[in-house]
Design a protein around this motif. Structure first.
Motif, PDB file in Angstrom:
ATOM      1  N   ASN A  92       0.856  -1.186   0.000  1.00 50.91           N
ATOM      2  CA  ASN A  92       0.000   0.000   0.000  1.00 50.91           C
ATOM      3  C   ASN A  92       0.893   1.237   0.000  1.00 50.91           C
ATOM      4  OD1 ASN A  92      -2.723  -1.102   0.167  1.00 50.91           O
ATOM      5  ND2 ASN A  92      -2.122  -1.863   2.194  1.00 50.91           N
ATOM      6  N   VAL A  93       1.174   1.752  -1.187  1.00 52.72           N
ATOM      7  CA  VAL A  93       2.111   2.870  -1.315  1.00 52.72           C
ATOM      8  C   VAL A  93       1.412   4.175  -1.708  1.00 52.72           C
ATOM      9  CG1 VAL A  93       4.255   3.656  -2.426  1.00 52.72           C
ATOM     10  CG2 VAL A  93       3.922   1.222  -1.966  1.00 52.72           C
ATOM     11  N   ALA A  94       0.266   4.099  -2.371  1.00 49.07           N
ATOM     12  CA  ALA A  94      -0.423   5.334  -2.816  1.00 49.07           C
ATOM     13  C   ALA A  94      -0.668   6.254  -1.628  1.00 49.07           C
ATOM     14  CB  ALA A  94      -1.749   4.982  -3.484  1.00 49.07           C
ATOM     15  N   GLY A  95      -0.505   7.534  -1.857  1.00 47.10           N
ATOM     16  CA  GLY A  95      -0.744   8.494  -0.785  1.00 47.10           C
ATOM     17  C   GLY A  95      -0.933   9.886  -1.347  1.00 47.10           C
ATOM     18  N   VAL A  96      -1.633  10.717  -0.580  1.00 45.60           N
ATOM     19  CA  VAL A  96      -1.798  12.124  -0.957  1.00 45.60           C
ATOM     20  C   VAL A  96      -1.497  13.017   0.250  1.00 45.60           C
ATOM     21  CG1 VAL A  96      -3.444  11.873  -2.859  1.00 45.60           C
ATOM     22  CG2 VAL A  96      -4.302  11.975  -0.521  1.00 45.60           C
ATOM     23  N   LEU A  97      -1.044  14.215  -0.070  1.00 44.69           N
ATOM     24  CA  LEU A  97      -0.695  15.210   0.962  1.00 44.69           C
ATOM     25  C   LEU A  97      -1.459  16.496   0.686  1.00 44.69           C
ATOM     26  CD1 LEU A  97       1.262  16.391   3.198  1.00 44.69           C
ATOM     27  CD2 LEU A  97       2.800  16.974   1.317  1.00 44.69           C
ATOM     28  N   LYS A  98      -2.104  17.023   1.701  1.00 43.80           N
ATOM     29  CA  LYS A  98      -2.775  18.338   1.593  1.00 43.80           C
ATOM     30  C   LYS A  98      -2.381  19.145   2.821  1.00 43.80           C
ATOM     31  CE  LYS A  98      -5.518  17.405  -1.987  1.00 43.80           C
ATOM     32  NZ  LYS A  98      -5.437  18.137  -3.265  1.00 43.80           N
ATOM     33  N   LEU A  99      -1.805  20.305   2.610  1.00 43.38           N
ATOM     34  CA  LEU A  99      -1.443  21.180   3.726  1.00 43.38           C
ATOM     35  C   LEU A  99      -2.469  22.301   3.851  1.00 43.38           C
ATOM     36  CD1 LEU A  99       2.432  21.596   3.300  1.00 43.38           C
ATOM     37  CD2 LEU A  99       1.166  19.854   4.570  1.00 43.38           C
ATOM     38  N   ALA A 100      -2.727  22.700   5.084  1.00 46.02           N
ATOM     39  CA  ALA A 100      -3.671  23.804   5.322  1.00 46.02           C
ATOM     40  C   ALA A 100      -3.567  24.229   6.776  1.00 46.02           C
ATOM     41  CB  ALA A 100      -5.110  23.357   5.035  1.00 46.02           C
ATOM     42  N   ASN A 101      -4.011  25.434   7.080  1.00 47.87           N
ATOM     43  CA  ASN A 101      -4.302  25.756   8.470  1.00 47.87           C
ATOM     44  C   ASN A 101      -5.483  24.878   8.875  1.00 47.87           C
ATOM     45  OD1 ASN A 101      -2.494  28.035   9.089  1.00 47.87           O
ATOM     46  ND2 ASN A 101      -3.641  29.069   7.462  1.00 47.87           N
ATOM     47  N   SER A 102      -5.400  24.229  10.034  1.00 48.50           N
ATOM     48  CA  SER A 102      -6.460  23.293  10.418  1.00 48.50           C
ATOM     49  C   SER A 102      -7.829  23.964  10.454  1.00 48.50           C
ATOM     50  CB  SER A 102      -6.147  22.663  11.772  1.00 48.50           C
ATOM     51  OG  SER A 102      -5.058  21.778  11.633  1.00 48.50           O
ATOM     52  N   HIS A 103      -7.854  25.243  10.885  1.00 45.17           N
ATOM     53  CA  HIS A 103      -9.164  25.898  11.002  1.00 45.17           C
ATOM     54  C   HIS A 103      -9.742  26.278   9.645  1.00 45.17           C
ATOM     55  CE1 HIS A 103      -6.214  29.209  11.124  1.00 45.17           C
ATOM     56  NE2 HIS A 103      -7.161  29.964  10.616  1.00 45.17           N
ATOM     57  N   GLU A 104      -8.962  26.048   8.579  1.00 47.53           N
ATOM     58  CA  GLU A 104      -9.463  26.393   7.241  1.00 47.53           C
ATOM     59  C   GLU A 104      -9.542  25.182   6.321  1.00 47.53           C
ATOM     60  OE1 GLU A 104      -7.561  30.907   6.994  1.00 47.53           O
ATOM     61  OE2 GLU A 104      -6.435  29.215   6.182  1.00 47.53           O
ATOM     62  N   MET A 105      -9.174  24.005   6.806  1.00 46.01           N
ATOM     63  CA  MET A 105      -9.061  22.841   5.913  1.00 46.01           C
ATOM     64  C   MET A 105     -10.428  22.443   5.338  1.00 46.01           C
ATOM     65  SD  MET A 105      -6.775  19.667   6.029  1.00 46.01           S
ATOM     66  CE  MET A 105      -6.627  18.674   4.574  1.00 46.01           C
ATOM     67  N   PRO A 106     -10.545  22.387   4.008  1.00 49.56           N
ATOM     68  CA  PRO A 106     -11.813  21.936   3.426  1.00 49.56           C
ATOM     69  C   PRO A 106     -12.069  20.465   3.753  1.00 49.56           C
ATOM     70  CG  PRO A 106     -10.355  22.919   1.764  1.00 49.56           C
ATOM     71  CD  PRO A 106      -9.541  22.729   3.001  1.00 49.56           C
ATOM     72  N   ALA A 152       3.378  20.847  11.505  1.00 49.90           N
ATOM     73  CA  ALA A 152       2.470  21.983  11.345  1.00 49.90           C
ATOM     74  C   ALA A 152       1.829  21.983   9.969  1.00 49.90           C
ATOM     75  CB  ALA A 152       3.244  23.283  11.554  1.00 49.90           C
ATOM     76  N   TYR A 153       0.593  22.332   9.905  1.00 50.00           N
ATOM     77  CA  TYR A 153      -0.197  22.473   8.672  1.00 50.00           C
ATOM     78  C   TYR A 153      -0.511  21.131   7.992  1.00 50.00           C
ATOM     79  CZ  TYR A 153       2.001  26.940   9.625  1.00 50.00           C
ATOM     80  OH  TYR A 153       2.473  28.051  10.269  1.00 50.00           O
ATOM     81  N   ALA A 154      -0.194  20.015   8.667  1.00 47.88           N
ATOM     82  CA  ALA A 154      -0.374  18.695   8.055  1.00 47.88           C
ATOM     83  C   ALA A 154      -1.217  17.784   8.950  1.00 47.88           C
ATOM     84  CB  ALA A 154       0.993  18.056   7.776  1.00 47.88           C
ATOM     85  N   ALA A 155      -2.236  18.356   9.595  1.00 46.75           N
ATOM     86  CA  ALA A 155      -3.003  17.574  10.574  1.00 46.75           C
ATOM     87  C   ALA A 155      -3.634  16.338   9.935  1.00 46.75           C
ATOM     88  CB  ALA A 155      -4.074  18.453  11.216  1.00 46.75           C
ATOM     89  N   ALA A 156      -4.233  16.497   8.769  1.00 46.30           N
ATOM     90  CA  ALA A 156      -4.906  15.345   8.135  1.00 46.30           C
ATOM     91  C   ALA A 156      -3.875  14.291   7.744  1.00 46.30           C
ATOM     92  CB  ALA A 156      -5.681  15.805   6.901  1.00 46.30           C
ATOM     93  N   TYR A 157      -2.781  14.745   7.132  1.00 46.64           N
ATOM     94  CA  TYR A 157      -1.738  13.797   6.690  1.00 46.64           C
ATOM     95  C   TYR A 157      -1.143  13.062   7.895  1.00 46.64           C
ATOM     96  CZ  TYR A 157       2.330  12.180   3.981  1.00 46.64           C
ATOM     97  OH  TYR A 157       3.292  11.405   3.357  1.00 46.64           O
TER      98      TYR A 157
END
Ligand SMILES: NC(=O)c1ccc[n+]([C@@H]2O[C@H](COP(=O)([O-])OP(=O)(O)OC[C@H]3O[C@@H](n4cnc5c(N)ncnc54)[C@H](O)[C@@H]3O)[C@@H](O)[C@H]2O)c1
Length: 253
Positions: A92-106, A152-157
């Protein structure tokens, strides 16, 4: 003595195989003797990977699929077993990265990161485990140093990769009395296309971003691919439930 990661006569399914680490893993496993089902959303990348696998004298099954769609995960396993008649390794190698301020993350970004990085490895494992029990095979999950440290900025990841590390350990305990082996790797920074997603939000604090700077430099994709191939192969019989950090000491202190 055979190849240290001998996969002669074996079959692997590699996600994220349209580029970067997944492509390197697929080619490394082919070089070690395996036929490979390669899964990705990137058609041109899969074509290139298939060519390189065939250059190694092995068979490649191209399986174009968006793994953020739950039903596509068991379908990828079914396609592999239909084409090759067995499954020895799920990477399982597939992955995605999304950076954001947590209070603004869609929420769309949060859901995508969770779907690709955490839910898809679970659903692929769920479908693969019956076959891997038959073949006494292995699962290898690609987490990240983000599984071990807050970034920082990578809470979901971070949450998705820490979840995947714990998924690895929980499943390892559950299948402890079977021959199935389940491990994970946690790469430090490597030069791949995911780097294009490393876009901190406007006004990001450079001091916070600098806290996980790799002082010794980046990790070579080929070195990481060799480790994944090793963990996918019977040569790594002593590893089960391990989450191996290859990060040039970024998480060491
Ligand atoms: N490159 C790094 O610095 C780094 C560091 C730590 C962990 N990782 C992890 O290593 C793994 C491989 O990443 P990489 O560095 O090769 O990046 P990459 O972007 O080159 O590869 C990721 C692959 O996953 C595929 N993918 C993304 N979403 C998908 C979806 N919905 N369905 C199917 N395939 C999808 C992409 O098309 C791509 O080919 C990832 O899990 C990543 O999180 C990378």
């Amino acid at each position: 003595m055979g190849h240290p990661s001998d996969m002669t006569g074996k079959v692997a399914l590699v996600t994220g195989a349209g580029g970067g680490l997944g492509q390197a893993v697929a080619v490394t496993l082919a070089r070690a003797g395996a036929d490979i089902c390669i899964v990705d959303v990137k058609e041109d990348g899969l074509d290139e990977t298939a060519k390189r696998i065939k250059d190694c004298g092995r068979k490649a099954l191209i399986h174009l699929a968006d793994l953020s769609v739950a039903d596509n995960c068991p379908a990828a396993v079914a396609a592999t077993v239909k084409a090759f008649g067995r499954l020895d390794a799920l990477c399982n190698v597939a992955g995605v990265l999304k950076l954001a301020n947590s209070h603004e993350m869609p929420m769309t970004d949060w859901n995508l990161v969770m779907a690709v990085n955490l839910t898809a490895p679970f659903l692929l494992s769920k479908a693969a485990i019956p076959h891997l029990l038959d073949s006494e095979g292995a699962i290898v999950n690609a987490t990240s140093i983000a599984a071990h440290m807050g970034q920082a900025y990578a809470a979901a990841y971070c949450a998705s990769k820490a979840g995947l590390a714990q998924l690895t350990k929980a499943m390892a305990m559950e299948y402890l009395k079977t021959p199935l082996r389940i491990n994970a790797i946690s790469p430090g920074g490597m030069v791949t296309e995911i780097g294009a997603s490393f876009v901190p939000p406007a006004g990001a604090d450079p001091e916070l971003l600098g806290r996980y700077r790799p002082i010794r430099g980046l990790v070579e994709v080929a070195d990481m691919a060799n480790m994944v191939a090793y963990l996918a192969s019977p040569a790594s019989a002593g590893f089960h439930g391990a989450v191996i950090q290859m990060d040039k000491a970024v998480t060491a202190g």
